[in-house]
Design a protein around this motif. Structure first.
Motif, PDB file in Angstrom:
ATOM      1  N   MET A 117       0.838  -1.202   0.000  1.00 64.94           N
ATOM      2  CA  MET A 117       0.000   0.000   0.000  1.00 64.94           C
ATOM      3  C   MET A 117       0.873   1.252   0.000  1.00 64.94           C
ATOM      4  N   ALA A 118       0.515   2.223  -0.839  1.00 64.97           N
ATOM      5  CA  ALA A 118       1.252   3.487  -0.884  1.00 64.97           C
ATOM      6  C   ALA A 118       0.293   4.616  -0.519  1.00 64.97           C
ATOM      7  N   VAL A 119       0.790   5.575   0.251  1.00 64.65           N
ATOM      8  CA  VAL A 119      -0.037   6.714   0.657  1.00 64.65           C
ATOM      9  C   VAL A 119       0.526   7.985   0.017  1.00 64.65           C
ATOM     10  N   TYR A 120      -0.340   8.767  -0.587  1.00 63.65           N
ATOM     11  CA  TYR A 120       0.052  10.007  -1.253  1.00 63.65           C
ATOM     12  C   TYR A 120      -0.704  11.177  -0.621  1.00 63.65           C
ATOM     13  N   THR A 121      -0.043  12.327  -0.600  1.00 65.99           N
ATOM     14  CA  THR A 121      -0.698  13.536  -0.113  1.00 65.99           C
ATOM     15  C   THR A 121      -1.163  14.381  -1.297  1.00 65.99           C
ATOM     16  N   ILE A 122      -2.407  14.844  -1.222  1.00 63.73           N
ATOM     17  CA  ILE A 122      -2.844  15.923  -2.118  1.00 63.73           C
ATOM     18  C   ILE A 122      -2.635  17.185  -1.292  1.00 63.73           C
ATOM     19  N   PRO A 123      -1.589  17.969  -1.594  1.00 62.28           N
ATOM     20  CA  PRO A 123      -1.300  19.111  -0.731  1.00 62.28           C
ATOM     21  C   PRO A 123      -2.447  20.128  -0.744  1.00 62.28           C
ATOM     22  N   ALA A 124      -2.637  20.823   0.348  1.00 60.79           N
ATOM     23  CA  ALA A 124      -3.688  21.841   0.420  1.00 60.79           C
ATOM     24  C   ALA A 124      -3.577  22.770  -0.785  1.00 60.79           C
ATOM     25  N   ARG A 125      -4.697  23.068  -1.428  1.00 62.47           N
ATOM     26  CA  ARG A 125      -4.786  24.018  -2.551  1.00 62.47           C
ATOM     27  C   ARG A 125      -4.032  23.557  -3.793  1.00 62.47           C
ATOM     28  N   SER A 126      -3.680  22.272  -3.853  1.00 61.29           N
ATOM     29  CA  SER A 126      -2.838  21.789  -4.949  1.00 61.29           C
ATOM     30  C   SER A 126      -3.397  20.486  -5.541  1.00 61.29           C
ATOM     31  N   GLY A 127      -2.656  19.929  -6.493  1.00 58.28           N
ATOM     32  CA  GLY A 127      -3.146  18.756  -7.202  1.00 58.28           C
ATOM     33  C   GLY A 127      -2.203  17.568  -7.126  1.00 58.28           C
ATOM     34  N   LEU A 128      -2.669  16.443  -7.671  1.00 57.00           N
ATOM     35  CA  LEU A 128      -1.894  15.205  -7.687  1.00 57.00           C
ATOM     36  C   LEU A 128      -2.398  14.353  -8.847  1.00 57.00           C
ATOM     37  N   ALA A 129      -1.478  13.748  -9.596  1.00 57.79           N
ATOM     38  CA  ALA A 129      -1.851  12.788 -10.647  1.00 57.79           C
ATOM     39  C   ALA A 129      -1.046  11.513 -10.433  1.00 57.79           C
ATOM     40  N   LEU A 130      -1.714  10.374 -10.542  1.00 58.91           N
ATOM     41  CA  LEU A 130      -1.101   9.079 -10.256  1.00 58.91           C
ATOM     42  C   LEU A 130      -1.532   8.043 -11.274  1.00 58.91           C
ATOM     43  N   PRO A 131      -0.624   7.219 -11.775  1.00 59.71           N
ATOM     44  CA  PRO A 131      -1.088   6.066 -12.547  1.00 59.71           C
ATOM     45  C   PRO A 131      -1.602   4.981 -11.597  1.00 59.71           C
ATOM     46  N   VAL A 132      -2.703   4.363 -11.947  1.00 54.72           N
ATOM     47  CA  VAL A 132      -3.253   3.238 -11.164  1.00 54.72           C
ATOM     48  C   VAL A 132      -3.601   2.129 -12.148  1.00 54.72           C
ATOM     49  N   GLU A 133      -3.077   0.934 -11.859  1.00 57.25           N
ATOM     50  CA  GLU A 133      -3.308  -0.193 -12.777  1.00 57.25           C
ATOM     51  C   GLU A 133      -4.720  -0.751 -12.641  1.00 57.25           C
ATOM     52  N   ARG A 134      -5.196  -1.282 -13.728  1.00 56.38           N
ATOM     53  CA  ARG A 134      -6.494  -1.957 -13.749  1.00 56.38           C
ATOM     54  C   ARG A 134      -6.582  -2.992 -12.620  1.00 56.38           C
ATOM     55  N   GLY A 135      -7.696  -2.972 -11.900  1.00 63.65           N
ATOM     56  CA  GLY A 135      -7.921  -3.943 -10.830  1.00 63.65           C
ATOM     57  C   GLY A 135      -7.490  -3.452  -9.455  1.00 63.65           C
TER      58      GLY A 135
END
Lengths: 195, 195
Positions: free
Chosen positions: B1-19
Protein backbone atom coordinates in the motif's frame (compact mmCIF):
# COMPACT_ATOMS: atom_id res chain seq x y z
CA UNK A 1 -33.33 37.00 -42.50
CA UNK A 2 -31.93 33.63 -43.61
CA UNK A 3 -33.58 30.26 -42.96
CA UNK A 4 -31.53 27.08 -42.64
CA UNK A 5 -32.63 23.46 -42.39
CA UNK A 6 -31.18 21.05 -39.86
CA UNK A 7 -31.89 17.90 -41.88
CA UNK A 8 -33.51 15.00 -40.04
CA UNK A 9 -30.86 12.88 -38.23
CA UNK A 10 -28.14 15.31 -39.31
CA UNK A 11 -26.24 18.44 -38.23
CA UNK A 12 -25.64 22.08 -39.15
CA UNK A 13 -22.94 24.61 -38.24
CA UNK A 14 -23.30 28.34 -38.92
CA UNK A 15 -21.27 31.44 -38.13
CA UNK A 16 -23.38 34.09 -36.36
CA UNK A 17 -22.05 37.58 -35.67
CA UNK A 18 -22.14 39.19 -32.27
CA UNK A 19 -25.43 40.96 -31.67
CA UNK A 20 -27.44 38.92 -34.17
CA UNK A 21 -30.23 36.57 -33.12
CA UNK A 22 -30.97 33.01 -34.15
CA UNK A 23 -34.24 31.20 -33.70
CA UNK A 24 -34.29 27.40 -33.38
CA UNK A 25 -37.68 26.19 -34.57
CA UNK A 26 -39.17 22.85 -33.58
CA UNK A 27 -40.86 22.58 -36.97
CA UNK A 28 -42.78 19.39 -36.24
CA UNK A 29 -43.00 19.90 -32.49
CA UNK A 30 -41.41 16.77 -31.08
CA UNK A 31 -37.77 16.97 -32.18
CA UNK A 32 -34.83 17.31 -29.80
CA UNK A 33 -32.11 19.62 -31.14
CA UNK A 34 -28.65 19.25 -29.61
CA UNK A 35 -26.99 22.66 -29.54
CA UNK A 36 -23.35 23.73 -29.16
CA UNK A 37 -21.70 27.13 -29.51
CA UNK A 38 -18.01 27.88 -30.12
CA UNK A 39 -16.14 31.20 -30.07
CA UNK A 40 -15.58 31.88 -33.80
CA UNK A 41 -12.02 33.08 -33.18
CA UNK A 42 -10.98 30.35 -30.69
CA UNK A 43 -12.48 26.88 -31.05
CA UNK A 44 -11.16 25.99 -27.58
CA UNK A 45 -13.62 28.39 -25.98
CA UNK A 46 -17.18 27.06 -26.06
CA UNK A 47 -20.52 27.07 -24.28
CA UNK A 48 -20.08 24.82 -21.26
CA UNK A 49 -22.99 23.30 -19.36
CA UNK A 50 -21.00 22.84 -16.12
CA UNK A 51 -19.94 26.49 -16.16
CA UNK A 52 -23.35 27.78 -17.34
CA UNK A 53 -25.25 26.01 -14.55
CA UNK A 54 -23.19 27.93 -11.97
CA UNK A 55 -23.44 31.27 -13.82
CA UNK A 56 -27.21 31.16 -14.21
CA UNK A 57 -27.74 29.31 -10.91
CA UNK A 58 -30.17 26.98 -12.68
CA UNK A 59 -30.08 23.62 -14.42
CA UNK A 60 -31.96 24.99 -17.45
CA UNK A 61 -32.01 28.63 -18.59
CA UNK A 62 -35.07 30.88 -18.77
CA UNK A 63 -35.37 33.91 -21.10
CA UNK A 64 -32.86 36.52 -19.94
CA UNK A 65 -30.26 33.95 -18.86
CA UNK A 66 -26.85 33.93 -20.55
CA UNK A 67 -24.99 30.72 -21.28
CA UNK A 68 -21.29 31.08 -20.50
CA UNK A 69 -18.17 29.49 -21.89
CA UNK A 70 -15.42 27.43 -20.26
CA UNK A 71 -13.83 30.87 -19.71
CA UNK A 72 -17.01 32.03 -17.89
CA UNK A 73 -17.87 34.65 -20.53
CA UNK A 74 -21.44 35.05 -21.85
CA UNK A 75 -21.52 33.51 -25.33
CA UNK A 76 -25.26 33.42 -26.11
CA UNK A 77 -28.31 34.68 -24.25
CA UNK A 78 -31.72 33.02 -24.36
CA UNK A 79 -34.10 35.84 -25.23
CA UNK A 80 -37.38 34.07 -26.05
CA UNK A 81 -38.88 30.62 -25.58
CA UNK A 82 -42.38 29.84 -26.83
CA UNK A 83 -42.13 26.20 -25.67
CA UNK A 84 -42.93 25.11 -22.09
CA UNK A 85 -39.21 25.60 -21.33
CA UNK A 86 -38.34 21.92 -20.93
CA UNK A 87 -34.74 21.47 -22.10
CA UNK A 88 -31.72 19.50 -20.81
CA UNK A 89 -28.16 20.32 -19.76
CA UNK A 90 -27.27 17.01 -18.04
CA UNK A 91 -27.10 14.39 -20.79
CA UNK A 92 -24.26 13.66 -23.23
CA UNK A 93 -24.82 13.71 -26.97
CA UNK A 94 -25.70 10.30 -28.37
CA UNK A 95 -22.85 8.47 -30.11
CA UNK A 96 -21.96 5.19 -31.79
CA UNK A 97 -21.13 3.64 -28.38
CA UNK A 98 -24.61 4.52 -27.07
CA UNK A 99 -26.41 2.86 -29.97
CA UNK A 100 -24.28 -0.27 -29.64
CA UNK A 101 -25.26 -0.46 -25.97
CA UNK A 102 -28.90 -0.05 -26.98
CA UNK A 103 -28.60 -3.10 -29.23
CA UNK A 104 -28.16 -1.44 -32.63
CA UNK A 105 -25.79 -3.64 -34.64
CA UNK A 106 -25.54 -1.57 -37.85
CA UNK A 107 -24.54 2.06 -38.38
CA UNK A 108 -26.72 4.61 -36.61
CA UNK A 109 -26.55 8.36 -37.13
CA UNK A 110 -25.63 10.13 -33.90
CA UNK A 111 -25.30 13.67 -32.55
CA UNK A 112 -21.57 13.39 -31.77
CA UNK A 113 -20.70 12.61 -35.40
CA UNK A 114 -23.27 15.16 -36.61
CA UNK A 115 -21.39 17.88 -34.69
CA UNK A 116 -18.01 16.79 -36.07
CA UNK A 117 -19.34 16.56 -39.64
CA UNK A 118 -21.12 19.93 -39.46
CA UNK A 119 -17.92 21.63 -38.24
CA UNK A 120 -15.85 19.84 -40.89
CA UNK A 121 -18.25 21.09 -43.57
CA UNK A 122 -17.36 24.69 -42.67
CA UNK A 123 -13.63 23.97 -42.40
CA UNK A 124 -13.18 23.21 -38.69
CA UNK A 125 -11.40 19.86 -38.67
CA UNK A 126 -11.39 19.08 -34.93
CA UNK A 127 -13.06 20.33 -31.79
CA UNK A 128 -14.07 18.94 -28.43
CA UNK A 129 -17.54 17.51 -28.04
CA UNK A 130 -18.77 19.57 -25.12
CA UNK A 131 -21.85 18.46 -23.22
CA UNK A 132 -24.67 19.78 -25.45
CA UNK A 133 -27.52 22.06 -24.50
CA UNK A 134 -30.31 19.71 -25.55
CA UNK A 135 -33.15 21.93 -26.75
CA UNK A 136 -36.65 20.50 -26.23
CA UNK A 137 -35.22 17.35 -24.58
CA UNK A 138 -37.61 16.11 -21.91
CA UNK A 139 -35.41 13.81 -19.83
CA UNK A 140 -36.75 14.67 -16.41
CA UNK A 141 -34.59 13.61 -13.48
CA UNK A 142 -36.55 12.22 -10.55
CA UNK A 143 -34.63 11.79 -7.30
CA UNK A 144 -34.44 8.14 -6.34
CA UNK A 145 -35.80 6.99 -9.72
CA UNK A 146 -33.45 8.39 -12.34
CA UNK A 147 -34.06 9.90 -15.75
CA UNK A 148 -37.45 9.60 -17.41
CA UNK A 149 -36.96 10.00 -21.16
CA UNK A 150 -40.26 11.46 -22.36
CA UNK A 151 -41.54 12.94 -25.63
CA UNK A 152 -40.78 16.66 -25.98
CA UNK A 153 -43.19 19.00 -24.18
CA UNK A 154 -43.09 21.43 -27.15
CA UNK A 155 -45.66 21.76 -29.92
CA UNK A 156 -45.37 22.31 -33.69
CA UNK A 157 -43.61 25.60 -34.45
CA UNK A 158 -42.36 26.29 -30.92
CA UNK A 159 -39.04 28.08 -30.95
CA UNK A 160 -36.23 29.41 -28.79
CA UNK A 161 -34.35 32.56 -29.77
CA UNK A 162 -30.77 33.31 -28.74
CA UNK A 163 -28.66 36.45 -29.09
CA UNK A 164 -24.98 35.92 -29.92
CA UNK A 165 -22.85 37.73 -27.31
CA UNK A 166 -19.65 37.30 -29.36
CA UNK A 167 -18.87 36.15 -32.90
CA UNK A 168 -19.78 32.48 -32.73
CA UNK A 169 -20.16 29.25 -34.62
CA UNK A 170 -23.49 27.71 -33.62
CA UNK A 171 -23.94 24.00 -34.17
CA UNK A 172 -27.03 21.82 -34.11
CA UNK A 173 -27.96 18.19 -34.47
CA UNK A 174 -31.52 17.04 -35.13
CA UNK A 175 -31.17 14.10 -32.75
CA UNK A 176 -31.55 10.77 -34.59
CA UNK A 177 -32.47 8.81 -31.45
CA UNK A 178 -35.39 6.56 -32.34
CA UNK A 179 -35.28 4.05 -29.49
CA UNK A 180 -36.48 5.93 -26.37
CA UNK A 181 -39.50 8.23 -26.91
CA UNK A 182 -37.49 11.52 -26.75
CA UNK A 183 -38.18 12.23 -30.45
CA UNK A 184 -41.54 10.44 -30.38
CA UNK A 185 -39.91 7.60 -32.34
CA UNK A 186 -39.77 9.69 -35.51
CA UNK A 187 -36.70 11.96 -35.83
CA UNK A 188 -37.44 14.92 -38.11
CA UNK A 189 -35.84 18.06 -39.49
CA UNK A 190 -35.83 21.37 -37.63
CA UNK A 191 -35.10 24.92 -38.79
CA UNK A 192 -32.94 27.88 -37.80
CA UNK A 193 -33.59 31.51 -38.70
CA UNK A 194 -30.73 33.98 -38.39
CA UNK A 195 -32.17 37.44 -37.84
CA UNK B 1 0.00 0.00 0.00
CA UNK B 2 1.25 3.49 -0.88
CA UNK B 3 -0.04 6.71 0.66
CA UNK B 4 0.05 10.01 -1.25
CA UNK B 5 -0.70 13.54 -0.11
CA UNK B 6 -2.84 15.92 -2.12
CA UNK B 7 -1.30 19.11 -0.73
CA UNK B 8 -3.69 21.84 0.42
CA UNK B 9 -4.79 24.02 -2.55
CA UNK B 10 -2.84 21.79 -4.95
CA UNK B 11 -3.15 18.76 -7.20
CA UNK B 12 -1.89 15.20 -7.69
CA UNK B 13 -1.85 12.79 -10.65
CA UNK B 14 -1.10 9.08 -10.26
CA UNK B 15 -1.09 6.07 -12.55
CA UNK B 16 -3.25 3.24 -11.16
CA UNK B 17 -3.31 -0.19 -12.78
CA UNK B 18 -6.49 -1.96 -13.75
CA UNK B 19 -7.92 -3.94 -10.83
CA UNK B 20 -6.19 -1.92 -8.12
CA UNK B 21 -8.14 0.22 -5.66
CA UNK B 22 -7.56 3.77 -4.49
CA UNK B 23 -9.04 5.36 -1.41
CA UNK B 24 -9.57 9.14 -1.29
CA UNK B 25 -9.46 10.21 2.34
CA UNK B 26 -11.03 13.41 3.63
CA UNK B 27 -8.29 13.71 6.24
CA UNK B 28 -9.72 16.75 8.01
CA UNK B 29 -13.33 16.08 7.12
CA UNK B 30 -14.41 19.23 5.32
CA UNK B 31 -12.31 19.27 2.15
CA UNK B 32 -13.72 19.02 -1.37
CA UNK B 33 -11.53 16.92 -3.68
CA UNK B 34 -12.04 17.44 -7.42
CA UNK B 35 -11.44 14.12 -9.19
CA UNK B 36 -10.72 13.27 -12.82
CA UNK B 37 -9.71 9.97 -14.44
CA UNK B 38 -8.03 9.46 -17.82
CA UNK B 39 -7.35 6.26 -19.78
CA UNK B 40 -3.59 5.77 -19.26
CA UNK B 41 -3.11 4.76 -22.89
CA UNK B 42 -5.34 7.43 -24.49
CA UNK B 43 -5.63 10.83 -22.79
CA UNK B 44 -8.61 11.64 -25.03
CA UNK B 45 -10.70 9.03 -23.24
CA UNK B 46 -11.72 10.15 -19.75
CA UNK B 47 -14.37 9.86 -17.06
CA UNK B 48 -17.27 12.01 -18.24
CA UNK B 49 -19.99 13.28 -15.94
CA UNK B 50 -22.54 13.72 -18.75
CA UNK B 51 -22.01 10.14 -19.92
CA UNK B 52 -21.78 8.72 -16.38
CA UNK B 53 -25.10 10.24 -15.28
CA UNK B 54 -26.86 8.34 -18.08
CA UNK B 55 -24.97 5.07 -17.47
CA UNK B 56 -25.67 4.97 -13.73
CA UNK B 57 -29.09 6.65 -14.09
CA UNK B 58 -28.22 8.90 -11.16
CA UNK B 59 -26.72 12.34 -10.61
CA UNK B 60 -24.28 10.99 -7.99
CA UNK B 61 -23.00 7.40 -7.78
CA UNK B 62 -23.59 4.99 -4.90
CA UNK B 63 -21.27 2.06 -4.08
CA UNK B 64 -21.50 -0.44 -6.93
CA UNK B 65 -21.94 2.22 -9.61
CA UNK B 66 -19.36 2.52 -12.38
CA UNK B 67 -18.31 5.86 -13.81
CA UNK B 68 -17.97 5.67 -17.59
CA UNK B 69 -15.85 7.51 -20.11
CA UNK B 70 -16.75 9.64 -23.10
CA UNK B 71 -16.61 6.28 -24.95
CA UNK B 72 -19.20 4.86 -22.49
CA UNK B 73 -16.77 2.30 -21.01
CA UNK B 74 -16.50 1.76 -17.23
CA UNK B 75 -13.29 3.44 -16.09
CA UNK B 76 -13.61 3.35 -12.29
CA UNK B 77 -16.19 1.83 -9.95
CA UNK B 78 -17.15 3.29 -6.59
CA UNK B 79 -16.83 0.37 -4.18
CA UNK B 80 -17.08 1.99 -0.73
CA UNK B 81 -18.17 5.33 0.71
CA UNK B 82 -18.01 5.96 4.46
CA UNK B 83 -19.26 9.55 4.05
CA UNK B 84 -22.98 10.44 3.83
CA UNK B 85 -22.59 10.13 0.03
CA UNK B 86 -22.95 13.82 -0.75
CA UNK B 87 -20.83 14.55 -3.86
CA UNK B 88 -21.32 16.62 -7.01
CA UNK B 89 -21.24 15.97 -10.77
CA UNK B 90 -22.84 19.24 -11.97
CA UNK B 91 -20.32 22.00 -11.22
CA UNK B 92 -17.22 22.99 -13.22
CA UNK B 93 -13.78 23.06 -11.60
CA UNK B 94 -12.90 26.49 -10.21
CA UNK B 95 -10.51 28.53 -12.36
CA UNK B 96 -8.85 31.94 -12.58
CA UNK B 97 -11.97 33.38 -14.29
CA UNK B 98 -14.15 32.26 -11.39
CA UNK B 99 -11.99 33.93 -8.75
CA UNK B 100 -11.87 37.17 -10.75
CA UNK B 101 -15.67 37.14 -10.87
CA UNK B 102 -15.73 36.56 -7.11
CA UNK B 103 -13.66 39.72 -6.61
CA UNK B 104 -10.19 38.23 -6.13
CA UNK B 105 -7.71 40.65 -7.73
CA UNK B 106 -4.44 38.74 -7.13
CA UNK B 107 -3.46 35.18 -8.08
CA UNK B 108 -5.63 32.45 -6.60
CA UNK B 109 -4.85 28.74 -6.79
CA UNK B 110 -7.59 26.88 -8.69
CA UNK B 111 -8.59 23.31 -9.54
CA UNK B 112 -8.29 23.77 -13.32
CA UNK B 113 -4.61 24.76 -13.08
CA UNK B 114 -4.04 22.13 -10.38
CA UNK B 115 -5.17 19.44 -12.84
CA UNK B 116 -2.96 20.79 -15.63
CA UNK B 117 0.06 21.08 -13.33
CA UNK B 118 -0.44 17.62 -11.83
CA UNK B 119 -0.58 16.06 -15.29
CA UNK B 120 2.44 18.05 -16.46
CA UNK B 121 4.38 16.80 -13.44
CA UNK B 122 3.99 13.23 -14.70
CA UNK B 123 4.75 14.14 -18.30
CA UNK B 124 1.29 14.75 -19.77
CA UNK B 125 1.57 18.19 -21.33
CA UNK B 126 -2.03 18.82 -22.39
CA UNK B 127 -5.45 17.35 -21.75
CA UNK B 128 -9.01 18.53 -21.69
CA UNK B 129 -10.47 19.74 -18.42
CA UNK B 130 -13.51 17.49 -18.19
CA UNK B 131 -16.26 18.34 -15.73
CA UNK B 132 -14.85 16.96 -12.45
CA UNK B 133 -16.44 14.47 -10.09
CA UNK B 134 -16.37 16.70 -7.01
CA UNK B 135 -15.91 14.38 -4.05
CA UNK B 136 -17.46 15.57 -0.78
CA UNK B 137 -18.82 18.71 -2.49
CA UNK B 138 -22.13 19.72 -0.92
CA UNK B 139 -23.64 22.05 -3.51
CA UNK B 140 -27.25 20.99 -3.27
CA UNK B 141 -29.49 22.05 -6.13
CA UNK B 142 -32.93 23.19 -5.03
CA UNK B 143 -35.52 23.60 -7.78
CA UNK B 144 -36.59 27.22 -8.08
CA UNK B 145 -33.81 28.43 -5.77
CA UNK B 146 -30.55 27.28 -7.32
CA UNK B 147 -27.38 25.86 -5.83
CA UNK B 148 -26.79 26.05 -2.10
CA UNK B 149 -23.03 25.83 -1.51
CA UNK B 150 -22.74 24.24 1.94
CA UNK B 151 -19.87 22.82 4.02
CA UNK B 152 -19.10 19.16 3.25
CA UNK B 153 -21.38 16.62 4.94
CA UNK B 154 -18.39 14.33 5.60
CA UNK B 155 -16.44 13.95 8.83
CA UNK B 156 -12.73 13.59 9.61
CA UNK B 157 -11.31 10.44 8.00
CA UNK B 158 -14.29 9.67 5.78
CA UNK B 159 -13.22 8.08 2.52
CA UNK B 160 -14.41 6.83 -0.85
CA UNK B 161 -12.76 3.83 -2.50
CA UNK B 162 -12.69 3.24 -6.24
CA UNK B 163 -11.55 0.27 -8.32
CA UNK B 164 -9.75 1.04 -11.56
CA UNK B 165 -11.53 -0.76 -14.42
CA UNK B 166 -8.70 -0.06 -16.89
CA UNK B 167 -5.15 1.29 -16.58
CA UNK B 168 -5.77 4.89 -15.59
CA UNK B 169 -4.25 8.16 -14.53
CA UNK B 170 -6.25 9.46 -11.57
CA UNK B 171 -6.06 13.16 -10.82
CA UNK B 172 -7.13 15.15 -7.80
CA UNK B 173 -7.25 18.74 -6.64
CA UNK B 174 -7.69 19.71 -2.99
CA UNK B 175 -10.05 22.56 -3.88
CA UNK B 176 -8.58 25.94 -2.85
CA UNK B 177 -11.97 27.70 -2.79
CA UNK B 178 -12.07 29.82 0.37
CA UNK B 179 -14.91 32.21 -0.45
CA UNK B 180 -18.12 30.14 -0.28
CA UNK B 181 -18.34 27.67 2.66
CA UNK B 182 -17.73 24.51 0.56
CA UNK B 183 -14.35 23.91 2.23
CA UNK B 184 -15.47 25.51 5.52
CA UNK B 185 -13.30 28.52 4.63
CA UNK B 186 -10.10 26.57 5.32
CA UNK B 187 -8.79 24.50 2.39
CA UNK B 188 -6.65 21.60 3.62
CA UNK B 189 -4.70 18.63 2.36
CA UNK B 190 -6.29 15.24 1.68
CA UNK B 191 -4.76 11.80 1.12
CA UNK B 192 -4.94 8.93 -1.34
CA UNK B 193 -4.05 5.30 -0.62
CA UNK B 194 -3.39 2.99 -3.55
CA UNK B 195 -4.14 -0.57 -2.48
Amino acid sequence: MAVYTIPARSGLALPVERGRHYKVINTHGYQVVDHWVFNATDINEFMSMEHARVAMNKLVPKPGDSMVTNQRRPIVTLVEDTSPGVHDTLIAACDAYRYRQLGVTSYHENCTENLANALKAIGVPKAETPCPFNLFQNSKYIDGRGFDFRPAASKKGDYVTFRADMDVIVCFSACPHDISPINSGNPTEAHVEVI
